[in-house]
Enzyme design. Structure first.
Site, PDB file in Angstrom:
ATOM      1  N   ARG A  56     131.358  72.342  24.849  1.00 31.87           N
ATOM      2  CA  ARG A  56     130.472  73.445  25.255  1.00 31.87           C
ATOM      3  C   ARG A  56     129.077  72.956  25.642  1.00 31.87           C
ATOM      4  O   ARG A  56     128.314  73.660  26.282  1.00 31.87           O
ATOM      5  CB  ARG A  56     130.413  74.501  24.139  1.00 31.87           C
ATOM      6  CG  ARG A  56     129.681  75.752  24.521  1.00 31.87           C
ATOM      7  CD  ARG A  56     130.100  76.993  23.729  1.00 31.87           C
ATOM      8  NE  ARG A  56     130.551  76.753  22.383  1.00 31.87           N
ATOM      9  CZ  ARG A  56     129.738  76.566  21.333  1.00 31.87           C
ATOM     10  NH1 ARG A  56     128.441  76.579  21.478  1.00 31.87           N
ATOM     11  NH2 ARG A  56     130.257  76.364  20.139  1.00 31.87           N
ATOM     12  N   TYR A 109     119.016  88.473  45.450  1.00 29.12           N
ATOM     13  CA  TYR A 109     120.448  88.744  45.306  1.00 29.12           C
ATOM     14  C   TYR A 109     120.646  89.904  44.302  1.00 29.12           C
ATOM     15  O   TYR A 109     119.965  89.944  43.267  1.00 29.12           O
ATOM     16  CB  TYR A 109     121.155  87.459  44.842  1.00 29.12           C
ATOM     17  CG  TYR A 109     122.537  87.696  44.335  1.00 29.12           C
ATOM     18  CD1 TYR A 109     123.516  88.259  45.159  1.00 29.12           C
ATOM     19  CD2 TYR A 109     122.884  87.389  43.021  1.00 29.12           C
ATOM     20  CE1 TYR A 109     124.786  88.511  44.681  1.00 29.12           C
ATOM     21  CE2 TYR A 109     124.161  87.630  42.547  1.00 29.12           C
ATOM     22  CZ  TYR A 109     125.108  88.194  43.378  1.00 29.12           C
ATOM     23  OH  TYR A 109     126.361  88.448  42.907  1.00 29.12           O
ATOM     24  N   ASP A 181     115.689  79.824  43.813  1.00 28.07           N
ATOM     25  CA  ASP A 181     117.121  79.889  44.106  1.00 28.07           C
ATOM     26  C   ASP A 181     117.335  79.285  45.497  1.00 28.07           C
ATOM     27  O   ASP A 181     116.894  79.847  46.505  1.00 28.07           O
ATOM     28  CB  ASP A 181     117.589  81.359  44.054  1.00 28.07           C
ATOM     29  CG  ASP A 181     119.100  81.503  44.269  1.00 28.07           C
ATOM     30  OD1 ASP A 181     119.709  80.596  44.870  1.00 28.07           O
ATOM     31  OD2 ASP A 181     119.663  82.531  43.842  1.00 28.07           O
ATOM     32  N   LYS A 206     128.970  78.850  46.384  1.00 26.86           N
ATOM     33  CA  LYS A 206     128.779  79.026  47.832  1.00 26.86           C
ATOM     34  C   LYS A 206     128.900  77.671  48.532  1.00 26.86           C
ATOM     35  O   LYS A 206     129.935  77.063  48.501  1.00 26.86           O
ATOM     36  CB  LYS A 206     127.435  79.708  48.096  1.00 26.86           C
ATOM     37  CG  LYS A 206     127.127  80.871  47.150  1.00 26.86           C
ATOM     38  CD  LYS A 206     128.145  81.985  47.233  1.00 26.86           C
ATOM     39  CE  LYS A 206     127.793  83.092  46.249  1.00 26.86           C
ATOM     40  NZ  LYS A 206     128.842  84.015  45.983  1.00 26.86           N
TER      41      LYS A 206
END
Ligand SMILES: Cc1ncc(COP(=O)(O)O)c(C=O)c1O
Length: 399
Positions: A56, A109, A181, A206
Site C-alpha cells: 500500500r 475538471y 494539473d 489520459k
C-alpha cells in the site's frame, strides 16, 4: 551524452534486467516483502533505508515508473496513485486542513470541482474559484489562511491557458505552494515545475498511458513532500497504484512523443476546419490565433494538445444533434485515447457544477468537447462535416 525528450521517454531509467537481459519490465505483484532482520525492517519503514515494506506504500514496478515520470517532469520524486482524482485529492489534502483556504482556477475538471465543492467543506476547507487569467485576481483572492493555489492549464473543457510562471511568482512571494494539473499537456508538452510550480498532478488515465485501459494518477514534487504524501495520505487512504497498471503505463508511455505529436497535428486541423465552418459559433483551441492566450500558449507549451472545444450555431439542441450524428467519433467521458471521443460537458463531465456556476466558468449548454484521436485527420474531419450538414439541414427544415 544528453538525450532529447523523445529518446528519454523510451530509454531513461529503464535498464535491461541484469539477470535475464529482458528489455521490457517485469511485473512484481508482491504485497509482502521479507527483511533479513528487524533492524533492516525498521530502517525501511522509517525511510532511512531504500526498500518496500508493504504494497500500500509502494511497489517495485510502480517505483520504476515513478522514477521515470519524476525525471520527465523535472521533479525530485513522484508518487503513483490509483486515479487522477486520487492524485488531486491527495495533493490538496497534504497542504490543506480545517480552517484553511485554497484558490482554484475557475474552469477546472468537474471531478475536481465536485471534490472541492462537496467534500472539502466537510473538512473545514474554504475554496475561492477565481479567474486566474488575470494574476491580480489571484493576488486579490489571497487571504491570511490561504494554504494553496490550484490551477489547471489548459483547462477542461474551455482550454483556458494560465501563465504558470506569473502565478508561481505570486505564490512564491506569499509563500503559498502552487499545484498544477498538467493532464491536458502530458510531460512531453509542458513542465510546470520548470516554470516555478511546486507540485504537478496528472491523470495518467489520459495521455500518459494513452490507451484508455488504465486509471492512474501521479504527483510530482520535492522528495520531502512526496514522502509525506506517500506515508500520511496515499498510504492511509489506500490510494496506491497497482503493479499491473504500472506495467501497462510503462508500455503505453513509450509512444507518448509520437502520440502527442499526432494528437496535436490532428487537433490543429480539426480546429481550423471548425473555425472556417459556417455552422460553428465558437472554437476554443490554443493553437488558433483567435484563442485569447494564443501567444502565452506558444511561449509556455511545446504543442497545443489534442482537445478542441466548440459551440455549434443553434445551441443545446444543435449540439446534441451534432454529437449524435457522428459516426467515427464516440460519445465518451474520457480523453487522450487513440479513438476520437466527444462529449457534452454540461450534462456529462461537468454536470456536477450547478448551471449558474457552469455559465460563469464558460461552460454553456451548447459546448462540445472533442478529444481528437490518432486516426487519419481527413476521416475525423469528414465525420464532423457530415454531422454538421445534418445540423444545418435540420435548421433549414425547421425555419
Ligand atoms: C484535467 C483532468 N484532471 C483530472 C482528471 C481526473 O482523472 P481520473 O479520471 O484519472 O481520476 C480528469 C478526468 O477527466 C481531467 O480531465
Amino acid at each position: 551524452m544528453s538525450w532529447k525528450i523523445g529518446t528519454r521517454i523510451i530509454h531513461e531509467d529503464l535498464q535491461p534486467d541484469p539477470q535475464t537481459g529482458m528489455v521490457t519490465q517485469s511485473i512484481t505483484p508482491a504485497v509482502a516483502y521479507a527483511f533479513p532482520d528487524t533492524d533492516t525492517a525498521a530502517k525501511v519503514v522509517s525511510g532511512e533505508k531504500e526498500g518496500t515494506c508493504y504494497g500500500r506504500y509502494g511497489n517495485p514496478t510502480v517505483k520504476i515508473l515513478e522514477k521515470k515520470i519524476a525525471s520527465l517532469e523535472g521533479g525530485e520524486d513522484c508518487l503513483g496513485l490509483a486515479s487522477g482524482m486520487a492524485a488531486i485529492s491527495t495533493a490538496l489534502l497534504t497542504f490543506l486542513q480545517n480552517g484553511d483556504h485554497v484558490i482554484v482556477t475557475k474552469d477546472v475538471y468537474g471531478g475536481t470541482y465536485s471534490f472541492l465543492d462537496s467534500l472539502a467543506p466537510r473538512f473545514g476547507i474554504e475554496v475561492s474559484f477565481t479567474d486566474c487569467t488575470n494574476v491580480h485576481n489571484v493576488v486579490d483572492a489571497i487571504k491570511q489562511n490561504t494554504k494553496a493555489v490550484y490551477i489547471e492549464t489548459p483547462s477542461n473543457p474551455r482550454l483556458t491557458v494560465l501563465d504558470i510562471k506569473e502565478i508561481a511568482d505570486v505564490c512564491r512571494n506569499h509563500n503559498i505552494p502552487l499545484i498544477v494539473d498538467n493532464t491536458f499537456m502530458s510531460p512531453y508538452l509542458q513542465n510546470p515545475l520548470e516554470l516555478g510550480a511546486d507540485v504537478v498532478v496528472h491523470s495518467a488515465t489520459k495521455y500518459i498511458n494513452g490507451h484508455g485501459d488504465v486509471l492512474a494518477g501521479f504527483i510530482i514534487g520535492n522528495e520531502n513532500i512526496i514522502k509525506t504524501m506517500r506515508k500520511k495520505f496515499m498510504g492511509n487512504l489506500g490510494q496506491n497504484l497497482n503493479a499491473w497498471d504500472a506495467f501497462l503505463i510503462i508500455r503505453g508511455l513509450k509512444t507518448m512523443a509520437l502520440r502527442m505529436d499526432r494528437h496535436c497535428n490532428n487537433a490543429q486541423k480539426v480546429a481550423e476546419f471548425l473555425s472556417a465552418h459556417p455552422g460553428i459559433e465558437n472554437v476554443y483551441y490554443p493553437g488558433l490565433a483567435s484563442h485569447p492566450q494564443y501567444h502565452l500558449a506558444g511561449k509556455q507549451m511545446r504543442g497545443t494538445g489534442g482537445i478542441v472545444s466548440f459551440e455549434v450555431k443553434g445551441g443545446t439542441e444543435a449540439a446534441k444533434l451534432l454529437i449524435n450524428s457522428l459516426t467515427l467519433a464516440m460519445i465518451s467521458f474520457s480523453l487522450g485515447d487513440p479513438e476520437t471521443l466527444v462529449q457534452h460537458p454540461a450534462t456529462m463531465t461537468h454536470a456536477s457544477i450547478p448551471p449558474e456556476e457552469r455559465i460563469k466558468f464558460g461552460i454553456t449548454d451548447g459546448l462540445i468537447r472533442m478529444s481528437v484521436g490518432l486516426e487519419e485527420s481527413d476521416d475525423i474531419i469528414n465525420d464532423m462535416e457530415q454531422a454538421l450538414e445534418k445540423v444545418i439541414g435540420e435548421r433549414v427544415v425547421k425555419s
